[in-house]
Design a protein around this motif. Structure first.
Motif, PDB file in Angstrom:
ATOM      1  N   GLU A  16     -17.302  -9.263   5.299  1.00  0.00           N
ATOM      2  CA  GLU A  16     -17.754 -10.285   4.362  1.00  0.00           C
ATOM      3  C   GLU A  16     -18.570 -11.350   5.079  1.00  0.00           C
ATOM      4  N   ILE A  17     -18.175 -11.668   6.312  1.00  0.00           N
ATOM      5  CA  ILE A  17     -18.910 -12.630   7.143  1.00  0.00           C
ATOM      6  C   ILE A  17     -19.166 -12.000   8.503  1.00  0.00           C
ATOM      7  N   TRP A  30     -12.242 -19.556   3.897  1.00  0.00           N
ATOM      8  CA  TRP A  30     -13.170 -18.563   3.358  1.00  0.00           C
ATOM      9  C   TRP A  30     -12.642 -18.119   1.992  1.00  0.00           C
ATOM     10  N   GLN A  31     -13.466 -18.326   0.966  1.00  0.00           N
ATOM     11  CA  GLN A  31     -13.084 -18.001  -0.410  1.00  0.00           C
ATOM     12  C   GLN A  31     -11.740 -18.644  -0.760  1.00  0.00           C
ATOM     13  N   GLU A  57     -22.690 -21.056   1.492  1.00  0.00           N
ATOM     14  CA  GLU A  57     -22.472 -20.245   0.298  1.00  0.00           C
ATOM     15  C   GLU A  57     -22.431 -18.760   0.662  1.00  0.00           C
ATOM     16  N   LYS A  58     -21.667 -18.019  -0.116  1.00  0.00           N
ATOM     17  CA  LYS A  58     -21.534 -16.572   0.094  1.00  0.00           C
ATOM     18  C   LYS A  58     -22.895 -15.897   0.033  1.00  0.00           C
ATOM     19  N   THR A 104     -22.502 -12.535   4.318  1.00  0.00           N
ATOM     20  CA  THR A 104     -22.696 -13.908   4.771  1.00  0.00           C
ATOM     21  C   THR A 104     -22.855 -13.890   6.290  1.00  0.00           C
TER      22      THR A 104
END
Length: 329
Positions: A153-154, A60-61, A25-26, A186
């Motif tokens: 984001e990651i 991703w997303q 999960e994010k 994340t």
């Protein structure tokens, strides 16, 4: 949300990953643990898009991560990878290495941001030092700062603190992971070191020879490992025949896994041992002993115990059922 679906990958004839799947999960922090050569680094490189899998997909997303077969410059834009080779530019300064990862559209804030990042990794005084003149641990800290310059984001970390001095490592972990959590980044950390994992991660993925053995919340996996291999990733573990508990043994053909800190010294116990050696660990002693029935047992104690002394040990009853594993595991 990160989705890894049935990823397989081979180096020529050697299969490194075999049908690896998981969901993250994010904003969550997951660790990948396993022995050397188990596939941890390969999995990170596939997720990032540096390696093209033989089969499977990464999303991703809800957008598929396209590997080097589809992109001129490999690597997903929304992600950053800190690999063990660090990939720094040796002939420019620490500050300029970080500046290379900052946006060209926000140049007026670069100096302030560089100082902020170097503060997180305790490298402020090295801003003008050329990277080639740094130690391995210092280079690793610069690589960590550079990776979060634009708040990916990651973030994918491969043994991120392995070269850093022990006296600094604890504080650095606290500062670095706290910053990532605050930013909602994340995070996946591949590490051999349980101190990188236990205090900071939400969950752990355990792999062996490219296959997933377990994926569970960190505390649950620590409390109830399914095998000695899994338990040993958190440090030394005793694997003892269940018969050592005598009347309390709930099942035959099983072993029981017990960490050294979980034994209790007791006057009346089924487990009688003779002390062989004491190993000073700073906050306690690791006592090496031999049970009457044969197996070597390591347990923690606040003080050294005289060699050849006879000691009785007990295992807290709540641990007995949840720590049993098959003798064949």
């Amino acid at each position: 949300m990160l989705e890894v679906i049935n990823i397989s990958f081979s180096y020529e004839e050697v299969r490194a990953l075999k049908n690896v799947s998981f969901i993250l999960e994010k904003g969550k922090h997951m660790a990948i643990m396993g022995e050397s050569g188990s596939g941890k680094s390969t999995l990170l490189r596939v997720i990032y898009g540096l390696l093209a899998p033989d089969g499977g997909q990464v999303y991703w997303q809800n957008s598929q991560v396209m590997g080097p077969n589809f992109q001129l410059i490999a690597g997903e834009r929304s992600m950053k990878l800190v690999s063990q080779d660090l990939d720094l530019m040796p002939y420019i300064s620490v500050g300029e290495n970080i500046r290379q990862n900052l946006s060209a559209f926000d140049m007026e804030s670069h100096d302030e941001r560089i100082q902020e990042l170097l503060s997180i990794v305790e490298m402020e005084t090295y801003i003008d030092t050329k990277v080639k003149n740094l130690s391995g641990g210092q280079k690793q800290r610069v690589a960590l700062a550079r990776a979060i310059a634009q708040e990916p984001e990651i973030l994918l970390l491969d043994e991120p603190f392995s070269n850093i001095d022990q006296f600094l490592k604890g504080k650095l972990r606290l500062q670095f992971f706290a910053n990532l959590k605050e930013k909602g980044i994340t995070l996946i950390t591949a590490s051999h070191d349980p101190e990188d994992v236990i205090p900071f991660t939400d969950s752990i993925l355990v792999i062996e020879k490219g296959r997933i053995l377990a994926q569970e919340q960190t505390k649950i996996l620590f409390d109830k490992p399914r095998s000695r291999y899994i338990a040993s990733l958190f440090g030394y573990v005793n694997e003892l025949p269940i018969e050592i508990l005598k009347d309390k043994a709930p099942a035959e053909d099983s072993n029981i896994l017990i960490y050294p800190h979980e034994f209790q010294v007791s006057e009346n116990s089924d487990i009688e041992v003779y002390v062989v050696n004491n190993h000073f660990k700073g906050s306690h002693y690791l006592i090496e002993s031999i049970a009457k029935d044969g197996p070597t047992i390591y347990f923690n104690h606040p003080n050294a115990i005289k060699a050849h002394s006879q000691i009785s040990l007990s295992i807290p009853e709540p641990l007995i059922n949840k720590r049993m594993v098959s003798k064949n595991v």
